[in-house]
Design a protein around this motif. Structure first.
Motif, PDB file in Angstrom:
ATOM      1  N   ILE A 208       9.589  10.364   0.651  1.00  0.00           N
ATOM      2  CA  ILE A 208       9.424  11.589  -0.145  1.00  0.00           C
ATOM      3  C   ILE A 208       8.537  11.325  -1.351  1.00  0.00           C
ATOM      4  N   HIS A 209       7.552  12.193  -1.538  1.00  0.00           N
ATOM      5  CA  HIS A 209       6.772  12.211  -2.768  1.00  0.00           C
ATOM      6  C   HIS A 209       7.363  13.261  -3.709  1.00  0.00           C
ATOM      7  N   THR A 210       7.523  14.483  -3.190  1.00  0.00           N
ATOM      8  CA  THR A 210       8.067  15.566  -4.003  1.00  0.00           C
ATOM      9  C   THR A 210       8.224  16.800  -3.134  1.00  0.00           C
ATOM     10  N   TRP A 211       8.744  17.858  -3.717  1.00  0.00           N
ATOM     11  CA  TRP A 211       8.768  19.170  -3.059  1.00  0.00           C
ATOM     12  C   TRP A 211       7.451  19.880  -3.352  1.00  0.00           C
ATOM     13  N   ASP A 212       7.227  20.252  -4.596  1.00  0.00           N
ATOM     14  CA  ASP A 212       5.992  20.917  -5.027  1.00  0.00           C
ATOM     15  C   ASP A 212       5.362  20.035  -6.106  1.00  0.00           C
ATOM     16  N   HIS A 213       4.271  19.383  -5.762  1.00  0.00           N
ATOM     17  CA  HIS A 213       3.668  18.376  -6.646  1.00  0.00           C
ATOM     18  C   HIS A 213       3.380  18.933  -8.032  1.00  0.00           C
TER      19      HIS A 213
ATOM     20  N   LEU B 279       0.850  -1.193   0.000  1.00  0.00           N
ATOM     21  CA  LEU B 279       0.000   0.000   0.000  1.00  0.00           C
ATOM     22  C   LEU B 279       0.886   1.243   0.000  1.00  0.00           C
ATOM     23  N   LYS B 280       0.856   1.956  -1.085  1.00  0.00           N
ATOM     24  CA  LYS B 280       1.653   3.172  -1.278  1.00  0.00           C
ATOM     25  C   LYS B 280       0.700   4.362  -1.277  1.00  0.00           C
ATOM     26  N   ILE B 281       0.849   5.251  -0.300  1.00  0.00           N
ATOM     27  CA  ILE B 281      -0.088   6.360  -0.117  1.00  0.00           C
ATOM     28  C   ILE B 281       0.575   7.670  -0.501  1.00  0.00           C
ATOM     29  N   ASP B 282       0.058   8.324  -1.545  1.00  0.00           N
ATOM     30  CA  ASP B 282       0.546   9.636  -1.953  1.00  0.00           C
ATOM     31  C   ASP B 282      -0.265  10.717  -1.260  1.00  0.00           C
ATOM     32  N   ALA B 283       0.415  11.578  -0.513  1.00  0.00           N
ATOM     33  CA  ALA B 283      -0.233  12.746   0.102  1.00  0.00           C
ATOM     34  C   ALA B 283       0.188  13.956  -0.726  1.00  0.00           C
ATOM     35  N   ASP B 284      -0.692  14.379  -1.627  1.00  0.00           N
ATOM     36  CA  ASP B 284      -0.333  15.404  -2.608  1.00  0.00           C
ATOM     37  C   ASP B 284      -0.521  16.822  -2.097  1.00  0.00           C
TER      38      ASP B 284
ATOM     39  N   PHE C 125       3.614   6.042   3.584  1.00  0.00           N
ATOM     40  CA  PHE C 125       3.118   7.387   3.302  1.00  0.00           C
ATOM     41  C   PHE C 125       4.217   8.187   2.620  1.00  0.00           C
ATOM     42  N   LEU C 126       3.920   8.730   1.456  1.00  0.00           N
ATOM     43  CA  LEU C 126       4.856   9.564   0.703  1.00  0.00           C
ATOM     44  C   LEU C 126       4.324  10.996   0.685  1.00  0.00           C
ATOM     45  N   PHE C 127       5.144  11.929   1.155  1.00  0.00           N
ATOM     46  CA  PHE C 127       4.658  13.284   1.407  1.00  0.00           C
ATOM     47  C   PHE C 127       5.187  14.312   0.411  1.00  0.00           C
ATOM     48  N   SER C 128       4.287  15.228  -0.006  1.00  0.00           N
ATOM     49  CA  SER C 128       4.689  16.464  -0.670  1.00  0.00           C
ATOM     50  C   SER C 128       5.135  17.418   0.436  1.00  0.00           C
ATOM     51  N   LEU C 129       6.320  17.986   0.313  1.00  0.00           N
ATOM     52  CA  LEU C 129       6.963  18.645   1.439  1.00  0.00           C
ATOM     53  C   LEU C 129       7.088  20.154   1.303  1.00  0.00           C
ATOM     54  N   GLY C 130       6.684  20.711   0.179  1.00  0.00           N
ATOM     55  CA  GLY C 130       6.784  22.149  -0.040  1.00  0.00           C
ATOM     56  C   GLY C 130       5.431  22.791  -0.276  1.00  0.00           C
ATOM     57  N   PRO C 131       5.353  23.800  -1.139  1.00  0.00           N
ATOM     58  CA  PRO C 131       4.098  24.521  -1.372  1.00  0.00           C
ATOM     59  C   PRO C 131       3.052  23.668  -2.089  1.00  0.00           C
ATOM     60  N   ASP C 132       1.789  23.978  -1.796  1.00  0.00           N
ATOM     61  CA  ASP C 132       0.658  23.323  -2.465  1.00  0.00           C
ATOM     62  C   ASP C 132       0.133  24.262  -3.541  1.00  0.00           C
TER      63      ASP C 132
ATOM     64  N   VAL D 124       1.503  -3.805  -6.083  1.00  0.00           N
ATOM     65  CA  VAL D 124       1.644  -2.488  -5.461  1.00  0.00           C
ATOM     66  C   VAL D 124       0.423  -1.670  -5.866  1.00  0.00           C
ATOM     67  N   PHE D 125      -0.271  -1.135  -4.861  1.00  0.00           N
ATOM     68  CA  PHE D 125      -1.464  -0.318  -5.095  1.00  0.00           C
ATOM     69  C   PHE D 125      -1.198   1.096  -4.597  1.00  0.00           C
ATOM     70  N   THR D 126      -1.395   2.080  -5.462  1.00  0.00           N
ATOM     71  CA  THR D 126      -1.250   3.483  -5.078  1.00  0.00           C
ATOM     72  C   THR D 126      -2.611   4.066  -4.729  1.00  0.00           C
ATOM     73  N   LEU D 127      -2.701   4.644  -3.539  1.00  0.00           N
ATOM     74  CA  LEU D 127      -3.905   5.368  -3.147  1.00  0.00           C
ATOM     75  C   LEU D 127      -3.517   6.778  -2.752  1.00  0.00           C
ATOM     76  N   HIS D 128      -4.516   7.629  -2.566  1.00  0.00           N
ATOM     77  CA  HIS D 128      -4.267   9.040  -2.305  1.00  0.00           C
ATOM     78  C   HIS D 128      -4.960   9.491  -1.029  1.00  0.00           C
ATOM     79  N   ALA D 129      -4.232  10.257  -0.245  1.00  0.00           N
ATOM     80  CA  ALA D 129      -4.804  10.780   0.999  1.00  0.00           C
ATOM     81  C   ALA D 129      -6.022  11.649   0.712  1.00  0.00           C
ATOM     82  N   GLU D 130      -6.066  12.261  -0.467  1.00  0.00           N
ATOM     83  CA  GLU D 130      -7.192  13.121  -0.834  1.00  0.00           C
ATOM     84  C   GLU D 130      -8.432  12.323  -1.227  1.00  0.00           C
ATOM     85  N   LEU D 131      -8.272  11.079  -1.600  1.00  0.00           N
ATOM     86  CA  LEU D 131      -9.381  10.260  -2.095  1.00  0.00           C
ATOM     87  C   LEU D 131      -9.747   9.167  -1.094  1.00  0.00           C
TER      88      LEU D 131
END
Length: 313
Positions: free
Chosen positions: A106-111, A6-11, A36-43, A246-253
């Motif tokens: 790490i997901h990214t800095w600015d998605h 379970l791979k969770i993208d928090a965008d 949990f993979l996090f976007s770490l900069g601006p949204d 491997v299943f990717t899900l999203h914190a937003e969904l």
């Protein structure tokens, strides 16, 4: 026992503050591991409006109720509203996932900026952007990251090399090739290493092998219109034959409106005999295997607009 990672993208800012705590509670109830993979900069989610001329954008928006899932406010970040700094304002929510025993990376800095620019970016831009994310991750968690998962499955050659330089042992930056019904086009799809600039890299790639919920909802697949009532049924049909996934899900969904579908998936995968694990757990199970070394490959997948990193067949 087959493993389902379970791979969770928090965008986004909202996904990190609302979706991540919800998923922590849900996963703990099921005794499931996850990363949990996090976007770490601006949204800058609002900049996505630039995609209105991109093929397939309107069909995806209409199918997945972007406004409902992401919220009007999120879709204004970077345009009518200032972009919140996720790493500065949501660090405690990220640390909650780590404190609860979940792997973080790490997901990214600015998605938005990464997804829109990295494919054609030069080495300097790529390295500086990744260094920002790496430094922020270290500031939040107090240690170096072990894993990474690219925003929008977008990378370039320099980015893959940088993962090795960071000492990232395993990452999930691409997708396996899928047919229109969501099944794997290549039954050998799975862990591999990449060759970049004529040299094999050390980082092991763990590609996403299943379609995401936003790629199947609203589409007609196998003669059925896929909606909230039968989306889990389709994915469980795809995992009926045991193999690692491997299943990717999203914190937003899945962390918000689509949580009931994810609940059925968690129970269904347990019933099918899967061990629900983090990327690190999966990596530990395969790291001694002799893995194929493949070139970087790009292509499209059903239900998603634009090219992304696809595992070469």
């Amino acid at each position: 026992m087959p493993k389902l990672t379970l791979k969770i993208d928090a965008d986004t800012y909202r996904g990190t503050r609302v979706g991540v705590p919800n998923l922590i509670s849900q996963l703990r109830r099921h005794g499931a591991g996850a990363t949990f993979l996090f976007s770490l900069g601006p949204d800058h989610t609002g900049w996505a409006l630039k995609q209105i001329f991109r093929p397939g954008f309107f069909s995806k928006v209409s199918r997945t109720s972007v406004v409902e899932h992401y919220g009007i406010k999120t879709l204004m970040y970077g345009t009518l509203l200032p972009a919140p700094d996720i790493g500065k304002t949501c660090a405690d929510f990220m640390r909650q996932a780590h404190a609860a025993g979940f792997e973080c990376g790490i997901h990214t800095w600015d998605h938005r900026v990464w997804q829109d620019n990295v494919r054609t970016a030069d080495a300097q831009w790529t390295t500086e952007t990744m260094q920002q994310a790496y430094g922020r991750y270290h500031d939040i968690f107090g240690h170096a990251p072990r894993t990474h998962g690219a925003a929008g499955w977008q990378m370039n050659d320099h980015a893959f090399v940088q993962l090795d330089q960071f000492g990232i042992a395993y990452s999930s930056d691409g997708r396996s090739q899928l047919r229109e019904d969501g099944s794997l086009a290549d039954q050998d799809a799975g862990p591999h290493r990449l060759s970049v600039f004529g040299k094999p890299l050390s980082c092991v790639q763990l590609p996403t092998t299943l379609p995401t919920l936003d790629e199947i909802l609203g589409r007609t697949i196998r003669g059925k219109l896929i909606d909230a009532g039968n989306a889990a049924e389709l994915l469980l049909e795809l995992t009926k034959t045991p193999r690692d996934h491997v299943f990717t899900l999203h914190a937003e969904l899945e962390g918000q409106k689509l949580a009931p579908i994810f609940e059925r998936l968690l129970a269904g995968w347990r019933a099918q005999g899967y061990e629900l694990v983090s990327m690190g757990d999966y990596y530990q199970s395969i790291q001694n295997d002799v893995l194929p070394i493949l070139p970087i490959s790009w292509g499209e997948l059903p239900g998603r607009s634009g090219d992304m990193i696809l595992q070469a067949m």
